[in-house]
Design an enzyme around this catalytic site. Sequence first.
Site, PDB file in Angstrom:
ATOM      1  N   ASN A 257      -4.378  -5.619   3.625  1.00  0.00           N
ATOM      2  CA  ASN A 257      -3.521  -6.791   3.816  1.00  0.00           C
ATOM      3  C   ASN A 257      -3.016  -6.779   5.254  1.00  0.00           C
ATOM      4  O   ASN A 257      -2.569  -5.749   5.755  1.00  0.00           O
ATOM      5  CB  ASN A 257      -2.335  -6.741   2.851  1.00  0.00           C
ATOM      6  CG  ASN A 257      -2.762  -6.900   1.412  1.00  0.00           C
ATOM      7  OD1 ASN A 257      -3.745  -7.572   1.111  1.00  0.00           O
ATOM      8  ND2 ASN A 257      -2.035  -6.268   0.508  1.00  0.00           N
TER       9      ASN A 257
ATOM     10  N   HIS B 211      -2.689   0.364   6.261  1.00  0.00           N
ATOM     11  CA  HIS B 211      -3.090   1.111   5.062  1.00  0.00           C
ATOM     12  C   HIS B 211      -4.180   0.328   4.345  1.00  0.00           C
ATOM     13  O   HIS B 211      -4.082  -0.885   4.174  1.00  0.00           O
ATOM     14  CB  HIS B 211      -1.905   1.355   4.127  1.00  0.00           C
ATOM     15  CG  HIS B 211      -1.116   0.114   3.818  1.00  0.00           C
ATOM     16  ND1 HIS B 211      -0.205  -0.409   4.696  1.00  0.00           N
ATOM     17  CD2 HIS B 211      -1.113  -0.703   2.741  1.00  0.00           C
ATOM     18  CE1 HIS B 211       0.323  -1.500   4.178  1.00  0.00           C
ATOM     19  NE2 HIS B 211      -0.209  -1.706   2.991  1.00  0.00           N
TER      20      HIS B 211
HETATM   21  P1  5GP Z   1       1.170  -4.117   1.518  1.00  0.00           P
HETATM   22  O1  5GP Z   1       1.785  -5.255   0.750  1.00  0.00           O
HETATM   23  O2  5GP Z   1       1.916  -3.841   2.805  1.00  0.00           O
HETATM   24  O3  5GP Z   1      -0.313  -4.272   1.701  1.00  0.00           O
HETATM   25  O4  5GP Z   1       1.298  -2.854   0.567  1.00  0.00           O
HETATM   26  C1  5GP Z   1       2.353  -1.959   0.602  1.00  0.00           C
HETATM   27  C2  5GP Z   1       2.183  -1.025  -0.583  1.00  0.00           C
HETATM   28  O5  5GP Z   1       3.005   0.094  -0.397  1.00  0.00           O
HETATM   29  C3  5GP Z   1       2.562  -1.662  -1.927  1.00  0.00           C
HETATM   30  O6  5GP Z   1       1.432  -1.640  -2.799  1.00  0.00           O
HETATM   31  C4  5GP Z   1       3.707  -0.770  -2.423  1.00  0.00           C
HETATM   32  O7  5GP Z   1       3.679  -0.560  -3.825  1.00  0.00           O
HETATM   33  C5  5GP Z   1       3.483   0.512  -1.651  1.00  0.00           C
HETATM   34  N1  5GP Z   1       4.708   1.294  -1.401  1.00  0.00           N
HETATM   35  C6  5GP Z   1       5.889   0.797  -0.961  1.00  0.00           C
HETATM   36  N2  5GP Z   1       6.775   1.798  -0.816  1.00  0.00           N
HETATM   37  C7  5GP Z   1       6.124   2.946  -1.160  1.00  0.00           C
HETATM   38  C8  5GP Z   1       6.514   4.329  -1.190  1.00  0.00           C
HETATM   39  O8  5GP Z   1       7.657   4.722  -0.887  1.00  0.00           O
HETATM   40  N3  5GP Z   1       5.581   5.226  -1.610  1.00  0.00           N
HETATM   41  C9  5GP Z   1       4.318   4.841  -1.966  1.00  0.00           C
HETATM   42  N4  5GP Z   1       3.474   5.796  -2.366  1.00  0.00           N
HETATM   43  N5  5GP Z   1       3.904   3.552  -1.930  1.00  0.00           N
HETATM   44  C10 5GP Z   1       4.801   2.620  -1.533  1.00  0.00           C
END
Ligand code: 5GP
Length: 119
Positions: free
Chosen positions: A88, A101
């Site tokens: 994303n 990520h």
């Molecule tokens: P994005 O929306 O930025 O592509 O995804 C961020 C991801 O990070 C989400 O799927 C969310 O669940 C995950 N996430 C957010 N905070 C944490 C955390 O403290 N630890 C882990 N392992 N994942 C996290």
Amino acid sequence: MGSDCLFCRIVAGEIPATVVRETPRTLAFRDIAPKAPVHVLVIPKEHYADVATLAEGDPALAGEVLATAAAVAEDEGLLGDGFRLMFNTGAYGGQEVFHVHGHLFGGAPLGPMLARDLA
Ligand code: 5GP
Ligand code: ZN
């Protein structure tokens, strides 16, 4: 970037995570709110905001992130039935954490590529 960035803090060991693979320059850990039976986040340890910045700044490291994702896919038994790897990016991409990520999803049929057809 350091203390302002959630994933830099995970790399630093300041926030716990379930790490499934570590290499000298990458880390893979389970998403805290999994959206599939396997949902692993794969990151470079060095801070880059998004996949475009990473690819521009260190294409070899981008390759290492892909290699780590592939190794996790193999470890998790995903190579036979397949998986999805998703970066994303920015507002339209729904990015919430601005440390690049890859989301590795697998373990079940993942449905359509997008929830809706936007074309
Ligand atoms: P994005 O929306 O930025 O592509 O995804 C961020 C991801 O990070 C989400 O799927 C969310 O669940 C995950 N996430 C957010 N905070 C944490 C955390 O403290 N630890 C882990 N392992 N994942 C996290
Ligand atoms: Zn960071």
